[in-house]
Design an enzyme around this catalytic site. Structure first.
Site, PDB file in Angstrom:
ATOM      1  N   CYS A  13       1.079  -1.268   0.004  1.00 41.80           N
ATOM      2  CA  CYS A  13      -0.054  -0.040   0.085  1.00 41.80           C
ATOM      3  C   CYS A  13       0.848   1.146  -0.279  1.00 41.80           C
ATOM      4  O   CYS A  13       0.401   2.267  -0.785  1.00 41.80           O
ATOM      5  CB  CYS A  13      -0.509  -0.267   1.584  1.00 41.80           C
ATOM      6  SG  CYS A  13       0.227  -0.175   2.887  1.00 41.80           S
TER       7      CYS A  13
ATOM      8  N   HIS B 141      -1.999   7.075   3.614  1.00 38.90           N
ATOM      9  CA  HIS B 141      -0.502   7.071   3.313  1.00 38.90           C
ATOM     10  C   HIS B 141       0.071   8.105   2.370  1.00 38.90           C
ATOM     11  O   HIS B 141      -0.320   8.922   1.362  1.00 38.90           O
ATOM     12  CB  HIS B 141      -0.465   5.954   2.398  1.00 38.90           C
ATOM     13  CG  HIS B 141      -0.701   4.836   3.744  1.00 38.90           C
ATOM     14  ND1 HIS B 141      -0.182   4.570   4.925  1.00 38.90           N
ATOM     15  CD2 HIS B 141      -0.049   3.639   3.019  1.00 38.90           C
ATOM     16  CE1 HIS B 141      -0.533   3.404   4.817  1.00 38.90           C
ATOM     17  NE2 HIS B 141      -0.194   2.037   3.957  1.00 38.90           N
TER      18      HIS B 141
HETATM   19  P1  NAP Z   1      -5.712  -8.453  10.505  1.00 44.00           P
HETATM   20  O1  NAP Z   1      -6.568  -7.419  11.225  1.00 44.00           O
HETATM   21  O2  NAP Z   1      -4.635  -9.729  12.322  1.00 44.00           O
HETATM   22  O3  NAP Z   1      -6.441 -10.266  10.057  1.00 44.00           O
HETATM   23  C1  NAP Z   1      -6.186 -10.565   9.406  1.00 44.00           C
HETATM   24  C2  NAP Z   1      -7.379 -12.406   9.253  1.00 44.00           C
HETATM   25  O4  NAP Z   1      -6.710 -13.711   8.841  1.00 44.00           O
HETATM   26  C3  NAP Z   1      -8.526 -12.784   9.994  1.00 44.00           C
HETATM   27  O5  NAP Z   1      -9.608 -13.016   9.561  1.00 44.00           O
HETATM   28  C4  NAP Z   1      -7.897 -13.682  11.008  1.00 44.00           C
HETATM   29  O6  NAP Z   1      -9.513 -14.443  11.499  1.00 44.00           O
HETATM   30  C5  NAP Z   1      -7.192 -14.783   9.877  1.00 44.00           C
HETATM   31  N1  NAP Z   1      -6.295 -15.735  10.347  1.00 44.00           N
HETATM   32  C6  NAP Z   1      -5.384 -15.520  10.922  1.00 44.00           C
HETATM   33  N2  NAP Z   1      -4.543 -16.416  11.504  1.00 44.00           N
HETATM   34  C7  NAP Z   1      -5.296 -17.431  10.671  1.00 44.00           C
HETATM   35  C8  NAP Z   1      -5.038 -18.544  10.265  1.00 44.00           C
HETATM   36  N3  NAP Z   1      -4.208 -19.295  10.787  1.00 44.00           N
HETATM   37  N4  NAP Z   1      -5.758 -19.727   9.419  1.00 44.00           N
HETATM   38  C9  NAP Z   1      -7.160 -18.546   8.404  1.00 44.00           C
HETATM   39  N5  NAP Z   1      -7.451 -17.293   9.240  1.00 44.00           N
HETATM   40  C10 NAP Z   1      -6.179 -16.855   9.434  1.00 44.00           C
HETATM   41  O7  NAP Z   1      -4.872  -8.188   9.289  1.00 44.00           O
HETATM   42  P2  NAP Z   1      -4.797  -7.253   7.840  1.00 44.00           P
HETATM   43  O8  NAP Z   1      -4.704  -6.483   8.945  1.00 44.00           O
HETATM   44  O9  NAP Z   1      -6.091  -7.668   8.151  1.00 44.00           O
HETATM   45  O10 NAP Z   1      -4.308  -8.153   7.573  1.00 44.00           O
HETATM   46  C11 NAP Z   1      -4.598  -9.237   6.320  1.00 44.00           C
HETATM   47  C12 NAP Z   1      -3.642  -9.168   5.299  1.00 44.00           C
HETATM   48  O11 NAP Z   1      -3.208  -8.433   4.292  1.00 44.00           O
HETATM   49  C13 NAP Z   1      -2.067  -9.311   6.058  1.00 44.00           C
HETATM   50  O12 NAP Z   1      -0.510 -10.521   5.188  1.00 44.00           O
HETATM   51  C14 NAP Z   1      -1.018  -8.126   5.707  1.00 44.00           C
HETATM   52  O13 NAP Z   1       0.112  -7.898   5.730  1.00 44.00           O
HETATM   53  C15 NAP Z   1      -2.288  -7.463   4.105  1.00 44.00           C
HETATM   54  N6  NAP Z   1      -2.169  -6.100   4.276  1.00 44.00           N
HETATM   55  C16 NAP Z   1      -3.329  -5.213   4.985  1.00 44.00           C
HETATM   56  C17 NAP Z   1      -3.046  -3.689   4.760  1.00 44.00           C
HETATM   57  C18 NAP Z   1      -3.755  -3.059   6.141  1.00 44.00           C
HETATM   58  O14 NAP Z   1      -3.880  -1.396   5.299  1.00 44.00           O
HETATM   59  N7  NAP Z   1      -4.177  -3.376   7.227  1.00 44.00           N
HETATM   60  C19 NAP Z   1      -2.274  -4.105   3.293  1.00 44.00           C
HETATM   61  C20 NAP Z   1      -1.980  -4.504   2.634  1.00 44.00           C
HETATM   62  C21 NAP Z   1      -1.721  -5.682   2.750  1.00 44.00           C
HETATM   63  P3  NAP Z   1      -9.303 -14.696  12.987  1.00 44.00           P
HETATM   64  O15 NAP Z   1     -10.277 -13.378  13.380  1.00 44.00           O
HETATM   65  O16 NAP Z   1     -10.226 -15.804  13.141  1.00 44.00           O
HETATM   66  O17 NAP Z   1      -8.408 -14.149  13.869  1.00 44.00           O
END
Ligand code: NAP
Length: 361
Positions: free
Chosen positions: A158, A251
């Site tokens: 991002c 950002h």
């Molecule tokens: P987050 O809020 O921590 O959410 C993580 C998600 O993954 C939740 O739905 C969680 O489910 C699930 N999860 C965790 N462990 C798992 C497992 N073992 N098996 C299946 N599902 C699992 O993370 P986020 O910020 O949304 O980011 C998610 C991804 O997108 C990451 O790889 C991050 O690097 C990427 N990303 C994030 C952003 C951003 O702006 N935040 C931007 C670009 C990319 P539960 O609720 O059941 O634990």
């Protein structure tokens, strides 16, 4: 028109919630499956989220009663219910790679927010206005995976979704050197002010892995598809410094640039004003009408959503001026979870549908 059925893997997370919200009134897509970890599986979406709903808009009614499936154990059940999935899970990189390929091997296209596959050479990493032609590498990927309709496509990090779009129309002048300092929002760390109170009145000068991604990923975006793989561009030389600042979603990036053939400021502004890409040509539902907006006001762009353009899907640029060491410097801005994460992936999925890579089952 019959809508495409869509699943969200990691639907309970920060990015997953944004997907669920963007799909609520989407003209082409309808949410039919949500999946997350075993902690959430078996609960309704509303129960699994509990008090974690992090968006400014309420949880969509259509999602509340969907039963959350297990993203790793229920692949067959999930892929049977959808035409494609969005993926945004927080797991180890190797696990995400294997999980996304498993969906693709079940003949399910995966449009991913995760970084795991960004450097897989036959996985397109796409900012739809910049390198839409990279999606043709999917044909080679399908051969490698031995599938007919499944594949993995990813969006880029991002942080670079503000300055790469601003630099892109200027490539004809020979971009030689770029120095960029990013001021990144806390949603990029999956946080809100409630979950990260220590960030108030604070700046953190470290985001693990971000400087490397900010320097290297543009080279893949500007690369070419050759013999079934993406060959990276070799220039410009980019150096980045990435800071976390107490802002929810904007950002910002301060950019310094040196050209082989220095353009005038008027030429640069004209190129920005007139730039449009494949999403604008195809009039995709999430495409901003104008991708790049230049502000003449000296105190713009600003990070609040109500001061961004086109609902956060456009890139805002300002303060173009000469520099003493480089040719020019300017500031640019994009919305992290809209343009940067979920919104950028939704736009990519629209492109993949319009170009015939995602079809209805
Ligand atoms: P987050 O809020 O921590 O959410 C993580 C998600 O993954 C939740 O739905 C969680 O489910 C699930 N999860 C965790 N462990 C798992 C497992 N073992 N098996 C299946 N599902 C699992 O993370 P986020 O910020 O949304 O980011 C998610 C991804 O997108 C990451 O790889 C991050 O690097 C990427 N990303 C994030 C952003 C951003 O702006 N935040 C931007 C670009 C990319 P539960 O609720 O059941 O634990």
């Amino acid at each position: 028109m019959e809508k495409y059925k869509v699943g969200v893997i990691g639907a309970t997370g920060m990015v997953g919630q944004r997907f669920v919200s963007l799909l609520e009134h989407h003209p082409w897509f309808t949410l039919t499956a949500v999946a997350a970890s075993s902690r959430s599986a078996g609960k309704t979406y509303a129960e699994a989220i509990g008090n974690r709903w992090a968006l400014e808009t309420p949880m969509p009614e259509c999602a509340k009663n969907l039963v959350v499936l297990n993203a790793t154990d229920d692949i067959e059940a999930i892929t049977a219910q959808v035409d494609f999935v969005f993926s945004a899970v927080d797991m180890k990189k190797e696990e995400i790679k294997a999980l996304e390929e498993a969906y693709a091997k079940h003949e399910c296209p995966v449009v991913s927010n995760n970084s795991a596959h960004r450097w897989t050479s036959d996985v397109p990493m796409v900012v739809p206005e910049i390198n839409p032609e990279h999606i043709k590498v999917i044909e080679a990927q399908r051969k490698r995976l031995g599938v007919e309709r499944g594949f993995v496509a990813v969006k880029s990090n991002c942080s670079l979704q503000s300055y790469v779009p601003a630099l892109h129309p200027l490539r004809g002048f020979g971009l030689e050197q770029v120095l960029v300092c990013t001021y990144q929002a806390i949603s990029g760390a999956g946080k809100t002010f409630e979950t990260w109170p220590e960030i108030v009145d604070n700046v953190v000068p470290y985001i693990g892995g971000e400087e490397e991604k900010s320097e290297q990923e543009p080279m893949k975006l500007w690369g070419k598809v050759e013999n079934g793989v993406i060959v990276n561009a070799e220039s410009p030389a980019i150096t980045a410094q990435c800071l976390r600042v107490p802002v929810s979603n904007g950002h910002m990036a301060a950019v310094f640039v040196r050209f082989q053939n220095k353009p005038s400021m008027d030429e640069i502004k004209e190129l920005w004003a007139n730039f449009s890409g494949r999403p604008q040509e195809l009039a995709l539902p999430s495409a901003p009408k104008q991708f790049l907006h230049y502000f003449e006001e000296p105190d713009r762009p600003q990070t609040r959503l109500d001061r961004m353009c086109e609902g956060g899907m456009a890139v805002c640029i300002g303060r173009l001026r000469p520099d003493t060491q480089y040719d020019y410097k300017f500031v640019c801005l994009s919305h992290n979870t809209l343009r940067g994460a979920a919104g950028g992936a939704v736009l990519l999925a629209e492109l993949l549908c319009a170009e015939g890579y995602i079809t209805r089952r």
